[in-house]
Each structure stands twice: as structure tokens, then as C-alpha cells.
Design a protein around this motif. Structure first.
Motif, short mmCIF file in Angstrom:
data_model
loop_
_atom_site.label_atom_id
_atom_site.label_comp_id
_atom_site.label_asym_id
_atom_site.label_seq_id
_atom_site.Cartn_x
_atom_site.Cartn_y
_atom_site.Cartn_z
N LEU A 82 0.85 -1.19 0.00
CA LEU A 82 0.00 0.00 0.00
C LEU A 82 0.89 1.24 0.00
O LEU A 82 1.79 1.37 0.84
N VAL A 83 0.65 2.13 -0.95
CA VAL A 83 1.40 3.38 -1.00
C VAL A 83 0.43 4.52 -0.69
O VAL A 83 -0.46 4.81 -1.49
N THR A 84 0.57 5.13 0.48
CA THR A 84 -0.30 6.27 0.79
C THR A 84 0.33 7.52 0.16
O THR A 84 1.56 7.64 0.13
N GLY A 85 -0.49 8.40 -0.35
CA GLY A 85 0.05 9.58 -1.01
C GLY A 85 0.77 9.21 -2.30
O GLY A 85 1.65 9.94 -2.77
N GLY A 86 0.37 8.10 -2.89
CA GLY A 86 1.08 7.57 -4.06
C GLY A 86 0.83 8.35 -5.34
O GLY A 86 1.47 8.09 -6.35
N ALA A 87 -0.11 9.32 -5.29
CA ALA A 87 -0.31 10.15 -6.48
C ALA A 87 0.57 11.40 -6.44
O ALA A 87 0.58 12.19 -7.38
N GLY A 88 1.29 11.56 -5.33
CA GLY A 88 2.16 12.75 -5.18
C GLY A 88 3.50 12.56 -5.87
O GLY A 88 3.71 11.59 -6.61
N TYR A 89 4.38 13.49 -5.60
CA TYR A 89 5.66 13.53 -6.31
C TYR A 89 6.52 12.30 -6.02
O TYR A 89 6.78 11.48 -6.91
N CYS B 57 2.87 -4.57 3.36
CA CYS B 57 3.79 -3.48 3.72
C CYS B 57 3.16 -2.15 3.29
O CYS B 57 2.45 -2.10 2.29
N VAL B 58 3.40 -1.13 4.08
CA VAL B 58 2.88 0.20 3.73
C VAL B 58 4.05 1.15 3.51
O VAL B 58 5.00 1.18 4.30
N ILE B 59 4.00 1.90 2.42
CA ILE B 59 4.95 3.00 2.21
C ILE B 59 4.13 4.27 2.38
O ILE B 59 3.20 4.54 1.61
N HIS B 60 4.45 5.03 3.41
CA HIS B 60 3.55 6.11 3.84
C HIS B 60 4.10 7.49 3.44
O HIS B 60 4.98 8.04 4.08
N VAL C 208 -0.73 -5.78 9.95
CA VAL C 208 0.33 -5.32 9.03
C VAL C 208 1.32 -4.50 9.86
O VAL C 208 0.95 -3.49 10.47
N PHE C 209 2.57 -4.92 9.86
CA PHE C 209 3.54 -4.27 10.75
C PHE C 209 4.79 -3.79 10.01
O PHE C 209 5.74 -3.36 10.63
N LYS C 210 4.77 -3.87 8.68
CA LYS C 210 5.95 -3.40 7.92
C LYS C 210 5.66 -2.04 7.33
O LYS C 210 4.67 -1.86 6.60
N LEU C 211 6.55 -1.10 7.61
CA LEU C 211 6.27 0.29 7.24
C LEU C 211 7.53 0.99 6.75
O LEU C 211 8.60 0.88 7.37
N ILE C 212 7.40 1.70 5.65
CA ILE C 212 8.46 2.64 5.24
C ILE C 212 7.84 4.02 5.35
O ILE C 212 6.81 4.32 4.73
N TYR C 213 8.44 4.84 6.17
CA TYR C 213 7.86 6.16 6.47
C TYR C 213 8.65 7.26 5.77
O TYR C 213 9.88 7.29 5.81
N SER C 214 7.90 8.18 5.17
CA SER C 214 8.52 9.28 4.46
C SER C 214 8.72 10.44 5.43
O SER C 214 7.80 11.20 5.70
N SER C 215 9.91 10.53 5.98
CA SER C 215 10.19 11.57 6.96
C SER C 215 10.89 12.74 6.27
O SER C 215 10.68 12.97 5.06
N SER C 216 11.70 13.45 6.99
CA SER C 216 12.31 14.64 6.40
C SER C 216 13.58 15.00 7.16
O SER C 216 13.70 14.74 8.37
N CYS C 217 14.51 15.66 6.46
CA CYS C 217 15.73 16.13 7.13
C CYS C 217 15.41 17.17 8.20
O CYS C 217 16.25 17.45 9.06
N THR C 218 14.21 17.73 8.14
CA THR C 218 13.86 18.78 9.13
C THR C 218 13.89 18.23 10.55
O THR C 218 13.99 19.00 11.50
N VAL C 219 13.80 16.90 10.72
CA VAL C 219 13.81 16.34 12.09
C VAL C 219 15.15 16.61 12.79
O VAL C 219 15.23 16.55 14.01
N TYR C 220 16.20 16.91 12.02
CA TYR C 220 17.50 17.18 12.64
C TYR C 220 17.56 18.55 13.30
O TYR C 220 18.45 18.84 14.08
#
Ligand SMILES: O=c1ccn([C@@H]2O[C@H](COP(=O)(O)OP(=O)(O)O[C@H]3O[C@H](CO)[C@@H](O)[C@H](O)[C@H]3O)[C@@H](O)[C@H]2O)c(=O)[nH]1
Length: 321
Positions: free
Chosen positions: A6-13, A87-90, A127-139
Motif C-alpha cells: 500500500l502506497v499512501t500519497g502515491g499520487a504525489g511527487y 507493507c505500507v509505504i507512507h 500489518v507491521f511493515k512500514l516505510i515512512y517518508s520523513s524529512s531532514c527537518t527532524v535534525y
């Protein structure tokens, strides 16, 4: 039933390019996309957002699409009921740093509440497998440079966007502590730019772009010296609002220019104090000229000098929809 990703936001860039990459790699998984079209186009009469139709055209493979908001637990649950998701790619999120300062609640509701709803539905469906789209801003404000992944996160975060990504990472750590079946990867992008080699998909936000590269891509490209500077001033206006970059310049050097003309152009960009340097390698000697100028800029204390590769130029040149 075939296993699915499952790709959430999969229509985005980033999402649409990920879907394309999965299908191009001949993934054995069915690719299922949910997206609420907050930042993606679906033309009247079409059953899928335009980027996904184009991914299907490029890959000659089918994508299952649902127009679903990740905050809508029932609708999301139905998608999980219909497919054997493994698996979810979020990716689904709001992502403009500047806008998030103006609209913190929208950002927290979408990026944190929506993400928690997704995690809850994942848990309910085992479902427990996840790839999360985070950001460098967390630093936050770097304590040291360059930034390794071990750099501390969460301090001096300037925007609700950055905080929302940081809080989600903390929530994911807690999930992993609570239940060993969770397998989570968090990707902290810096400034993703570029486009698919076909040129058929790229970054094409709905409305006025909030980030620098699509903003430039959606402004007309000018190839003469004077109008080029107009474009730069326009983009620099954006840069003041949203970007922490030191040098902005855009060098488009036609093949028949002399090396001297290229130097003049590059130096002009330097002297107007531009925060980012984009270089196009059309001219055989542009590379040499640009290396000299970049060294000069670094000596002047420039922190960020960007050279564009081919795919970035496709982004700049192409209006994708
Ligand atoms: O509640 C929402 C909000 C957004 N979207 C969709 O999510 C996608 C996001 O894509 P886009 O706006 O093009 O952003 P990207 O450039 O792809 O941003 C990616 O990379 C960012 C970091 O650079 C992350 O913050 C984002 O989560 C991740 O999607 C779009 O299709 C939106 O329609 C939803 O489905 N639901």
C-alpha cells in the motif's frame, strides 16, 4: 489473493515515482494507492489521478487506486479488507514548511492524526511493515555537519511540519518498543528533486508550488540573459520565505557561448547574491567554468551550492500536466 504494497500519497511527487519504480522492478506485489488528492490532479471523467495514469502508461501495468483520506479510519479499513497488504509505504502528508507555520492544526491533523489512524488500521489488520517518508527537518539546527543518521533529532525544530515528522518518528519508536513485529524504516529526505527519465511524471503540485524546484519548473524558462535574471529575482522572492540556501543562480549556457560569456554569467549570478547555483551542462566548458565559480563561492562561505543533473533539468524544463 496476491500480496500487496500500500502506497499512501502515491499520487504525489515522491509517491508516484516510487510506484513507477516498484512496477518497473517487476515487483511481485500488487500496488495499491490511497490518496485524498490534496496535492495531486485528477481530471474530470478519469478514474485515477493523472500521475498514476501516466505511471500505468510508462510501465504498462495496473495500479489499484482509492481516493481515501488517511484520517478516515473506516474507508482505510475497507482498503485493507479488500487487499492482502503486507507493507505500507507512507507518503501521504502536507509538506510545505512555510505553510505549516500558518496552518499548524491542518499539519498536525493530517501528518500526525492521519498517521496514527493509519498505524491503528495497520495493527488491526496485522500489518507491521512500514516505510515512512520523513524529512531532514527532524535534525533541527545541526549541532555538527555533515549530518550522519545518528545526529540528534527534535531540538530547535522551526516549523509544525518538521515537528510533525519528528513526532511521528517518536511514535514509530514507541510502536517498535511495544510490539516487536513492527518493522519500520524512516527516510529523511533533504530536497528531493528530479523527474522520471520518460519526462511523463515529475513534481507537479496542485496550486502555487510551495517548494523551490517545482516553483521554478512552473515558471517559464527564459534563455536570454536579461529575462533569466527576472526569473531568478522571482524565485529568490520564494527563497526568502521558505528556503535556507545561500546562493541562487541559474546558468543556462548555449553551446555557442564563449567561455568568457559563461564566466560573466556565473559571476553576475554571484554578484546578485543568489542563494543557489543551478548549472546546465550544455556547453562543453561549462563544467570547468562552474567548478571554478563553485570553488570561489565555497571560499566565500557558501554552505549550499547545487549542481543539477539531467533529471533535475527535466524537472525544470517540463511542465508535467
Ligand atoms: O491528507 C493527505 C495529504 C496529502 N495526501 C497526498 O499525499 C501526496 C503527497 O505528495 P506531495 O505533496 O507531492 O509530496 P512529496 O514531495 O511526494 O513529499 C514526500 O516527501 C516529503 C519529504 O520531502 C514528505 O514529507 C512527504 O510525506 C512525502 O510525500 C499527495 O498526492 C497528496 O494528495 C493525502 O493523500 N492525504
Amino acid at each position: 489473493m496476491k500480496s500487496a504494497i500500500l502506497v499512501t500519497g502515491g499520487a504525489g511527487y515522491v509517491g508516484s515515482h516510487t510506484v513507477a519504480a516498484l512496477l518497473e522492478e517487476d515487483t511481485p506485489y500488487e500496488v495499491v494507492v490511497v490518496d485524498n488528492l490534496a496535492n495531486a490532479h485528477k481530471l474530470p471523467g478519469q478514474n485515477k489521478p493523472e500521475p498514476l495514469l501516466r505511471v500505468e502508461e510508462i510501465t504498462k501495468k495496473k495500479i489499484k487506486f482509492y481516493e481515501v483520506d488517511i484520517r478516515d479510519e473506516n474507508a482505510l479499513s475497507e482498503v485493507f479488507d479488500k487487499h492482502k497488504i503486507e507493507c505500507v509505504i507512507h507518503f501521504a502528508a502536507l509538506k510545505a514548511v512555510g505553510e505549516s507555520v500558518q496552518k499548524p492544526l491542518e499539519y498536525y491533523q493530517t501528518n500526525i492524526t492521519g498517521t496514527c489512524v493509519l498505524f491503528e488500521v495497520m495493527r488491526q489488520h496485522g500489518v507491521f511493515k512500514l516505510i515512512y517518508s520523513s524529512s531532514c527537518t527532524v535534525y533541527g539546527d545541526p549541532v555538527h555537519l555533515p549530518l550522519p543518521e545518528t545526529h540528534p533529532t527534535g531540538s530547535a525544530l522551526a516549523s509544525p511540519y518538521g515537528k510533525s515528522k519528528y513526532y511521528c518518528e517518536e511514535i514509530m519508536k514507541d510502536l517498535c518498543t511495544s510490539e516487536p513485529r513492527w518493522r519500520v524504516i524512516s527516510l529523511r529526505y533533504f530536497n528531493p528533486v528530479g523527474a522520471h527519465p520518460s519526462g511523463r511524471i515529475g513534481e507537479d503540485p496542485a496550486g502555487r508550488p510551495n517548494n523551490l524546484m517545482p516553483y521554478i519548473a512552473q515558471v517559464r524558462m527564459f534563455y536570454t540573459d536579461n529575462t533569466l535574471i527576472l526569473l531568478l529575482e522571482d524565485a529568490m522572492g520564494m527563497a526568502e520565505v521558505d528556503f535556507d540556501i545561500d546562493l541562487l543562480g541559474l546558468a543556462v549556457a548555449p553551446k555557442d557561448w564563449s567561455l568568457y560569456s559563461i564566466f560573466l554569467l556565473l559571476l553576475r549570478l554571484v554578484f546578485i547574491g543568489s542563494p543557489l547555483l543551478f548549472l546546465r551542462g550544455l556547453h562543453p566548458q561549462l563544467k570547468i567554468a562552474s567548478e571554478v565559480v563553485i570553488s570561489y563561492l565555497r571560499l566565500q562561505g557558501a554552505r549550499s551550492v547545487t549542481k543539477c543533473g539531467d533529471s533535475n533539468w527535466r524537472t525544470l524544463e517540463g511542465r508535467h500536466l
